[in-house]
Design a protein around this motif. Structure first.
Motif, PDB file in Angstrom:
ATOM      1  N   SER A 121       0.824  -1.276   0.126  1.00 39.70           N
ATOM      2  CA  SER A 121       0.044   0.099   0.067  1.00 39.70           C
ATOM      3  C   SER A 121       0.790   1.171  -0.082  1.00 39.70           C
ATOM      4  O   SER A 121       0.785   2.165  -0.871  1.00 39.70           O
ATOM      5  CB  SER A 121      -0.936  -0.100   1.064  1.00 39.70           C
ATOM      6  N   ASP A 150      -8.480   4.806  -3.797  1.00 35.17           N
ATOM      7  CA  ASP A 150      -8.112   3.590  -2.929  1.00 35.17           C
ATOM      8  C   ASP A 150      -8.461   2.566  -3.491  1.00 35.17           C
ATOM      9  O   ASP A 150      -7.901   1.580  -3.580  1.00 35.17           O
ATOM     10  CB  ASP A 150      -8.655   3.800  -1.403  1.00 35.17           C
ATOM     11  N   ALA A 160     -10.136  -1.436  -0.674  1.00 34.90           N
ATOM     12  CA  ALA A 160     -10.182   0.142  -0.508  1.00 34.90           C
ATOM     13  C   ALA A 160      -9.949   0.360   1.238  1.00 34.90           C
ATOM     14  O   ALA A 160      -9.223   1.430   1.416  1.00 34.90           O
ATOM     15  CB  ALA A 160     -11.381   0.524  -0.974  1.00 34.90           C
ATOM     16  N   LEU A 168      -6.357   0.528   2.039  1.00 42.05           N
ATOM     17  CA  LEU A 168      -5.640   2.007   1.408  1.00 42.05           C
ATOM     18  C   LEU A 168      -5.901   3.237   2.277  1.00 42.05           C
ATOM     19  O   LEU A 168      -4.961   4.022   2.712  1.00 42.05           O
ATOM     20  CB  LEU A 168      -5.948   2.102  -0.049  1.00 42.05           C
ATOM     21  N   LYS A 169      -7.036   3.033   2.762  1.00 40.02           N
ATOM     22  CA  LYS A 169      -7.672   4.038   3.545  1.00 40.02           C
ATOM     23  C   LYS A 169      -7.056   4.196   5.056  1.00 40.02           C
ATOM     24  O   LYS A 169      -6.555   5.041   5.521  1.00 40.02           O
ATOM     25  CB  LYS A 169      -9.178   4.103   3.514  1.00 40.02           C
ATOM     26  N   ARG A 218      -3.384   5.444   4.522  1.00 43.07           N
ATOM     27  CA  ARG A 218      -3.323   6.941   4.367  1.00 43.07           C
ATOM     28  C   ARG A 218      -3.578   7.533   5.751  1.00 43.07           C
ATOM     29  O   ARG A 218      -2.713   8.489   6.192  1.00 43.07           O
ATOM     30  CB  ARG A 218      -4.653   7.275   3.539  1.00 43.07           C
TER      31      ARG A 218
END
Length: 311
Positions: A203, A234, A261, A264-265, A268
């Motif tokens: 990621s 994402d 997704a 990835l969220k 972040r």
């Protein structure tokens, strides 16, 4: 066959004809012959009226010229009807398009110091254009949520298109990269499936990029992997990671996908202070500092968990 006259003969001929005062006088005898009544007419000369000047023809000289077509003239012909019709229809369509596809005359443009009304520049600045296919977003309404594919096949379908548009130029359709250009392979890479691979590490590579030397399949590569966190969403990054993890010689997800997704969220959120512009790329050492068992989603779940109610 006659012999061309020599200089002495030409001088004798000129002396006999007399001096030629002008070009017109020089060609006068010839013009008289051409203007003879028998030659100007269109009827054949009678046999008894033939002379050497008729060149043995049954027709007068000008009859041959009269059979020739007139010289074409360019620029005087009218345009065909179909051209007028086509141009007229194009003008009508252009006016209709401007009238229906443009906004009201609310803006102004300055021409030679004079403000003239112009079409509204915000006509196509619509928030419903960000609506996903099939959504019902509209002007003034909230945009539709991004897709959230949850199966390997759904993610691979998204990722295949992203790979073609973003990754394929460097890593090749075969996933073997380009060692001559310092681009490592993805097929069989230990950073994709193997001893160095984990959802958290992958990621970050896609979100923030990878800079500096990295060893892949026993060979060291020293280049720059561009950050994609600012360009891709994402679910798109999750899709392309799932695609490369399950394509070519790779088969990392026999069951549910390891990267979605949400992965990835969470990454972040964990790296909230790191820029996705490429100015804060990851290094091999930073990636290895993340344990293979590290899970950003688990930390996010604990953070978002509802605290127990005290009794």
């Amino acid at each position: 066959m006659t012999r061309p006259p020599d200089d002495a003969e030409e001088r004798a001929l000129e002396a006999a004809e007399g001096p030629q005062d002008s070009v017109q006088a020089m060609h006068g005898p010839h013009m008289d012959i051409m203007n003879e009544a028998g030659l100007v007419g269109t009827d054949p000369l009678p046999a008894e009226g033939r002379t050497d000047r008729t060149l043995g023809s049954d027709r007068p000289t000008t009859a041959v010229l009269m059979r020739e077509k007139a010289e074409p003239r360019d620029g005087f012909e009218p345009a065909p009807f179909w051209a007028y019709l086509t141009y007229g229809l194009l003008l009508m369509w252009g006016g209709f398009y401007l009238g229906t596809a443009s906004g009201p005359l609310t803006d102004a443009v300055r021409v030679f110091g004079v403000e003239l009304p112009w079409f509204d520049s915000r006509t196509f600045d619509r928030n419903d254009l960000s609506t996903a296919a099939g959504g019902k977003g509209g002007a003034g309404g909230p945009p539709a949520a991004d897709p959230d594919p949850q199966t390997v096949d759904e993610l691979k379908k998204v990722g295949a298109q992203v790979y073609v548009n973003v990754c394929q130029a460097c890593h090749q359709p075969s996933g073997l990269g380009n060692p001559g250009q310092n681009i490592p392979p993805l097929s069989g890479s230990e950073w994709v499936v193997g001893g160095e691979a984990s959802p958290a590490r992958l990621s970050r590579i896609l979100l923030y990029g990878l800079n500096g030397p990295v060893t892949v399949a026993g060979r060291q590569y020293n280049g720059q992997m561009p950050a994609q966190g600012g360009a891709l969403k994402d679910y798109q990054i999750a899709g392309v990671l799932t695609y490369i993890r399950n394509s070519w010689a790779n088969a990392a997800d026999p069951g549910p996908p390891a990267i979605t997704a949400a992965t990835l969220k969470a990454a972040r959120a964990k790296e909230a202070n790191r820029s996705t512009s490429g100015s804060a790329s990851m290094t091999e050492a930073q990636l290895k500092a993340l344990p293979l068992t590290h899970s950003d989603t688990a930390a996010a779940e604990r953070k978002d968990a509802t605290p127990p109610v005290k009794k």
